[in-house]
Design an enzyme around this catalytic site. Structure first.
Site, short mmCIF file in Angstrom:
data_model
loop_
_atom_site.label_atom_id
_atom_site.label_comp_id
_atom_site.label_asym_id
_atom_site.label_seq_id
_atom_site.Cartn_x
_atom_site.Cartn_y
_atom_site.Cartn_z
N HIS A 154 0.85 -1.20 0.00
CA HIS A 154 0.00 0.00 0.00
C HIS A 154 0.88 1.24 0.00
O HIS A 154 1.92 1.28 0.66
CB HIS A 154 -1.01 -0.01 1.16
CG HIS A 154 -0.49 0.28 2.52
ND1 HIS A 154 -0.33 1.55 3.03
CD2 HIS A 154 -0.10 -0.57 3.50
CE1 HIS A 154 0.11 1.49 4.27
NE2 HIS A 154 0.28 0.22 4.58
N ASP A 165 5.75 2.70 7.13
CA ASP A 165 4.37 2.26 6.88
C ASP A 165 3.69 3.20 5.90
O ASP A 165 3.06 4.20 6.30
CB ASP A 165 3.57 2.20 8.18
CG ASP A 165 2.17 1.69 7.96
OD1 ASP A 165 1.31 1.96 8.81
OD2 ASP A 165 1.93 1.04 6.91
N GLU A 181 -5.28 1.94 2.10
CA GLU A 181 -5.18 0.75 2.96
C GLU A 181 -5.47 1.14 4.39
O GLU A 181 -6.13 0.43 5.14
CB GLU A 181 -3.78 0.13 2.85
CG GLU A 181 -3.61 -1.17 3.62
CD GLU A 181 -3.19 -0.99 5.07
OE1 GLU A 181 -2.84 0.15 5.47
OE2 GLU A 181 -3.25 -1.98 5.83
N GLU A 182 -4.98 2.31 4.78
CA GLU A 182 -5.13 2.71 6.19
C GLU A 182 -6.59 2.97 6.58
O GLU A 182 -6.91 3.00 7.75
CB GLU A 182 -4.30 3.97 6.45
CG GLU A 182 -2.82 3.80 6.23
CD GLU A 182 -2.14 2.91 7.25
OE1 GLU A 182 -0.90 2.77 7.20
OE2 GLU A 182 -2.83 2.34 8.10
N ASP A 237 4.15 -4.89 3.65
CA ASP A 237 3.63 -3.76 4.43
C ASP A 237 4.44 -3.67 5.72
O ASP A 237 4.34 -4.53 6.59
CB ASP A 237 2.14 -4.01 4.75
CG ASP A 237 1.51 -2.84 5.50
OD1 ASP A 237 0.31 -2.91 5.77
OD2 ASP A 237 2.24 -1.86 5.82
N HIS A 287 2.40 4.69 12.86
CA HIS A 287 1.27 5.64 12.72
C HIS A 287 1.54 6.95 13.45
O HIS A 287 0.60 7.62 13.91
CB HIS A 287 -0.04 5.00 13.21
CG HIS A 287 -0.59 4.03 12.22
ND1 HIS A 287 -1.82 3.40 12.35
CD2 HIS A 287 -0.07 3.55 11.07
CE1 HIS A 287 -2.04 2.60 11.33
NE2 HIS A 287 -0.98 2.65 10.54
N1 DTR Z 1 -2.28 -2.74 9.43
C1 DTR Z 1 -0.98 -2.37 8.86
C2 DTR Z 1 0.15 -2.69 9.81
C3 DTR Z 1 0.12 -4.10 10.32
C4 DTR Z 1 -0.22 -4.47 11.60
N2 DTR Z 1 -0.10 -5.85 11.71
C5 DTR Z 1 0.29 -6.33 10.52
C6 DTR Z 1 0.55 -7.65 10.12
C7 DTR Z 1 0.93 -7.86 8.80
C8 DTR Z 1 1.07 -6.78 7.92
C9 DTR Z 1 0.80 -5.44 8.32
C10 DTR Z 1 0.43 -5.26 9.63
C11 DTR Z 1 -0.95 -0.89 8.58
O1 DTR Z 1 -1.09 -0.13 9.53
O2 DTR Z 1 -0.73 -0.54 7.42
ZN ZN Z 2 -0.55 1.67 8.83
ZN ZN Z 3 0.83 -0.51 6.41
#
Ligand code: DTR
Ligand code: ZN
Ligand code: ZN
Ligand code: CA
Length: 446
Positions: free
Chosen positions: A133, A145, A179-180, A208, A295
């Site tokens: 993403h 991220d 994605e977020e 990611d 974040h």
């Molecule tokens: N949700 C994703 C970060 C994230 C958290 N746990 C995992 C496990 C596998 C891949 C990504 C993630 C984000 O904040 O973009």
């Molecule tokens: Zn994120």
């Molecule tokens: Zn991410």
């Protein structure tokens, strides 16, 4: 109860299956500003994945950082920094000979963009896709991220072009929007992909957060062949990995998994805390988050672990070259002992069958597999343990099963805190009188 137990000639064998050979990662080349790459000449597919110059990956991160700085401090959905990120990546890919498509969608009152890039050639009915993403959160530039996944994927795509790769499968890359906000862009892509097109996707690889400052090395435990491919890469460079246990639903691979497409990926951790055992095997700081800037505004270039970025970028190349070529994935390394070992009736001391493991770099994986084959007329008598080289005992079977015959069973053991090389033992104790048997064979696979 007396029992004549069929016996086989004791044959001791330790079978070590070779694991796929690995490519020595050359030192990254000097920084070449990400300039337009000339259109590729048609050359034979490179069977050996290249080293991905981490300096080039960092140059893309620098671009994302500058884009955020010039656009309100972020690259979030609906903000100018996101579209500027898309334009940057697209320009690189167009110049490198990819066929790019901008897919638009609307969410939270703003236009979102997915950037899809197809590498010409390969079997159109067998598509290997890799994605990351491209959007970040509003609170900062989103360099780990997910600038890290986006930049590593971009440099891999450029490496495909530089190599003039002609893989068996058709290669497709995706940079996702929003994605977020809930995997919006990748869900939109999958939902709008005709069923006939979905069925052509042989696998989707997701990247990611792959450069967390206090990095762990996590491999998604979804499709076994994809998982093994990544594990083979890391074991070849002597870096232990763990299974990503929180990944389900947490990133864009979920959009593909939800429609039955095999998925896999890599992750270096977010706000979870690194344990002492993990710090022992990976370095970094125990008791701290893998990415303390998750974040946050501090998710900047200073929040990037270059070693993790380099290793994961090279792991992506290993997967693209091998899975794209359709080469069979070498299994993990297995070691077996088929010598019969008599289990004396209770009361008696435990007996054991040893296996000497060698040539397995680093620690055993969290998914160490133990296959047990014990001949006995009353499996409820038995306590069966795996004993690691340092003496740590992992119980496999504890008197369950009652009067049933034999114990022929596979177990998955999280032995990730154990060094793999050394003498492992299957230890068996008969804890109830009458009924006897023997260890027929057992196998351990890393
Ligand atoms: N949700 C994703 C970060 C994230 C958290 N746990 C995992 C496990 C596998 C891949 C990504 C993630 C984000 O904040 O973009
Ligand atoms: Zn994120
Ligand atoms: Zn991410
Ligand atoms: Ca590299």
């Amino acid at each position: 109860m007396s029992l004549s137990v069929p016996r086989r000639p004791a044959v001791l064998a330790a079978a070590a299956l070779a694991v796929g050979s690995l490519v020595a990662a050359a030192a990254p080349t000097a920084l070449a500003a990400p300039s337009a790459v000339t259109a590729p000449s048609a050359v034979a597919a490179a069977p050996t994945p290249p080293d991905i110059p981490v300096a080039n990956v960092k140059a893309h991160l620098q671009q994302f950082s500058t884009i955020a700085a010039n656009n309100g401090g972020n690259r979030a959905h609906g903000r100018p920094g996101y579209k500027a990120s898309v334009d940057y990546v697209k320009a690189q890919l167009d110049a490198a000979g990819f066929t790019t498509t901008l897919q638009t969608f609307t969410t939270s009152g703003a236009t979102g963009y997915n950037l899809i890039a197809d590498w010409p050639g390969g079997d159109p009915n067998s598509v290997l896709m890799a994605g990351a993403h491209l959007d970040g959160v509003t609170s900062g530039p989103g360099i780990n991220d997910n600038g890290s996944g986006s930049a590593a994927l971009l440099e891999n795509a450029l490496a495909v072009s530089r190599a003039g790769l002609q893989p068996t499968k058709h290669l497709r890359f995706g940079w996702w929007g929003a994605e977020e906000l809930g995997l919006i862009g990748s869900k939109y892509y999958v939902n709008n992909l005709p069923a006939a097109e979905r069925s052509k996707l042989s696998g989707y690889l997701n990247f990611d957060m792959i450069a967390s400052l206090n990095a762990g090395y996590f491999v998604y435990d979804d499709d076994p062949a994809i998982e093994q491919t990544f594990k083979n890469y890391f074991s070849g460079i002597g870096v232990p990995t763990e299974i990503e246990t929180e990944g389900d639903g947490r990133s864009d691979h979920a959009s593909f998994k939800n429609v039955g497409i095999p998925v896999g990926g890599l992750f270096t951790g977010a706000s979870r805390t690194k344990s002492a055992a993990q710090a022992q095997k990976w370095g970094g700081t125990a008791g701290q988050a893998f990415d303390r800037c998750y974040h946050s505004a501090c998710d900047t270039l200073a929040s990037v672990n270059d070693t993790a970025l380099d290793r994961n970028s090279d792991a992506i190349a290993y997967a693209l070259w091998n899975l794209g070529a359709g080469t069979p994935v070498p299994p993990g390394k297995s070691f077996e002992n088929t010598a019969d070992v008599n289990i004396p009736d209770s009361p008696a001391a435990a007996v054991n069958s040893p296996i000497t493991v060698s040539g397995v770099a680093g620690n055993a994986p969290a998914t160490t597999k133990v296959d047990v084959n014990i001949v006995h007329t009353y499996r409820g008598d038995l306590v069966v343990d795996l004993v690691a080289p340092d003496g740590t005992v992992y119980n496999l079977h504890n008197r369950s099963g009652g009067s049933a015959d034999n114990l022929v069973q596979s177990y998955t053991v999280n032995a990730s805190s154990e060094v793999a090389d050394g003498i492992w033992k299957l230890q068996v104790k008969d804890t109830a009188a009458q009924d006897i048997g023997y260890i027929n064979s057992w196998k351990i696979t890393f």
